[in-house]
Design an enzyme around this catalytic site. Structure first.
Site, PDB file in Angstrom:
ATOM      1  N   GLU A   1      60.107  51.533 131.703  1.00 36.47           N
ATOM      2  CA  GLU A   1      59.572  50.455 130.874  1.00 36.47           C
ATOM      3  C   GLU A   1      58.375  50.876 130.018  1.00 36.47           C
ATOM      4  O   GLU A   1      58.247  50.429 128.880  1.00 36.47           O
ATOM      5  CB  GLU A   1      59.204  49.262 131.758  1.00 36.47           C
TER       6      GLU A   1
ATOM      7  N   HIS B   1      58.232  43.690 131.636  1.00 36.08           N
ATOM      8  CA  HIS B   1      59.091  44.340 132.626  1.00 36.08           C
ATOM      9  C   HIS B   1      58.296  45.357 133.444  1.00 36.08           C
ATOM     10  O   HIS B   1      58.502  45.486 134.649  1.00 36.08           O
ATOM     11  CB  HIS B   1      60.267  45.031 131.943  1.00 36.08           C
TER      12      HIS B   1
ATOM     13  N   GLU C   1      67.983  51.873 126.059  1.00 39.25           N
ATOM     14  CA  GLU C   1      68.332  50.636 126.770  1.00 39.25           C
ATOM     15  C   GLU C   1      69.529  50.846 127.691  1.00 39.25           C
ATOM     16  O   GLU C   1      69.554  50.327 128.813  1.00 39.25           O
ATOM     17  CB  GLU C   1      68.614  49.511 125.770  1.00 39.25           C
TER      18      GLU C   1
ATOM     19  N   GLU D   1      68.136  44.555 129.600  1.00 42.42           N
ATOM     20  CA  GLU D   1      68.448  45.814 128.924  1.00 42.42           C
ATOM     21  C   GLU D   1      69.723  45.662 128.095  1.00 42.42           C
ATOM     22  O   GLU D   1      69.810  46.182 126.974  1.00 42.42           O
ATOM     23  CB  GLU D   1      68.606  46.962 129.931  1.00 42.42           C
TER      24      GLU D   1
ATOM     25  N   HIS E   1      68.811  43.715 124.970  1.00 44.81           N
ATOM     26  CA  HIS E   1      68.065  44.566 124.037  1.00 44.81           C
ATOM     27  C   HIS E   1      68.998  45.536 123.315  1.00 44.81           C
ATOM     28  O   HIS E   1      68.881  45.740 122.109  1.00 44.81           O
ATOM     29  CB  HIS E   1      66.976  45.348 124.766  1.00 44.81           C
TER      30      HIS E   1
ATOM     31  N   GLU F   1      58.970  44.653 127.040  1.00 46.46           N
ATOM     32  CA  GLU F   1      59.015  45.793 127.963  1.00 46.46           C
ATOM     33  C   GLU F   1      57.732  45.878 128.798  1.00 46.46           C
ATOM     34  O   GLU F   1      57.779  46.280 129.960  1.00 46.46           O
ATOM     35  CB  GLU F   1      59.249  47.103 127.209  1.00 46.46           C
TER      36      GLU F   1
END
Length: 189
Positions: free
Chosen positions: A35, A67, A135, A165, A168, A64
């Site tokens: 991340e 995360h 990702e 992910e 993204h 991110e």
């Protein structure tokens, strides 16, 4: 620019002390496909990306960091009640010797985070393909982490991260198509 609510993006729960799993999760904290690398990659690339997709990199880069906070919380909760002997048995003895129970940006093997984990080519299409790959690698890692634990509470948070992910990656794919379409349109001056 930011509004910070003192809560995680998604609740983090763990059912038991598990320093072995914490060691593996550190990969997503300070590893090449983790991340921190993702957040820094996207927030850096945004300076040389066309205006049509700059907001996407800003939004995902910022997410991110959320995360990263979730991973840190997972690692903390998995190790907070562990004895030094349990940490050593889980392969975290070197980490403990250097950092006690503090988190540190390194991967699961103990290799410190490095800026060589991130790329910025300056070509928007190349950078977005780099982002898609990042990702997809993170998605795969989350799946492997899910497979390595029987803690359903921990799996829940990891599944949330895995699905983000996927989202993204899809958004970066859309951005590639937007830029390709723009590149192929006739320019009249």
């Amino acid at each position: 620019m930011w509004i910070y609510e003192k809560k995680l993006q998604y609740p983090v729960r763990v059912s038991k002390c598990d320093p072995r799993m914490a060691k593996y999760l550190i990969e997503q904290y300070g590893g090449a496909d983790g991340e921190l690398a993702a957040a820094l990659r996207y927030l850096n690339q945004r300076y040389s990306i066309p205006d049509k997709v700059i907001g996407l990199l800003t939004d995902i880069g910022t997410e991110e960091f959320a995360h990263l906070e979730m991973i840190a919380t997972m690692v903390y909760k998995l190790t907070k009640d562990a004895t030094v002997e349990q940490l050593k048995e889980a392969g975290l003895g070197d980490h403990y010797a250097d950092h006690d129970r503090a988190l540190f940006y390194h991967n699961a093997a103990g290799v410190p985070w490095t800026a060589t984990y991130i790329q910025a080519k300056g070509d928007p299409i190349a950078d977005l393909y780099e982002d898609i790959a990042a990702e997809e690698k993170a998605r795969a890692t989350y799946q492997w982490l899910i497979d390595m634990t029987d803690d359903v509470d921990l799996q829940d948070g990891l599944k949330f991260l895995r699905e983000r992910e996927v989202v993204h990656s899809m958004r970066f794919r859309e951005a590639v198509e937007i830029l390709k379409a723009e590149r192929e349109t006739k320019k009249i001056f």
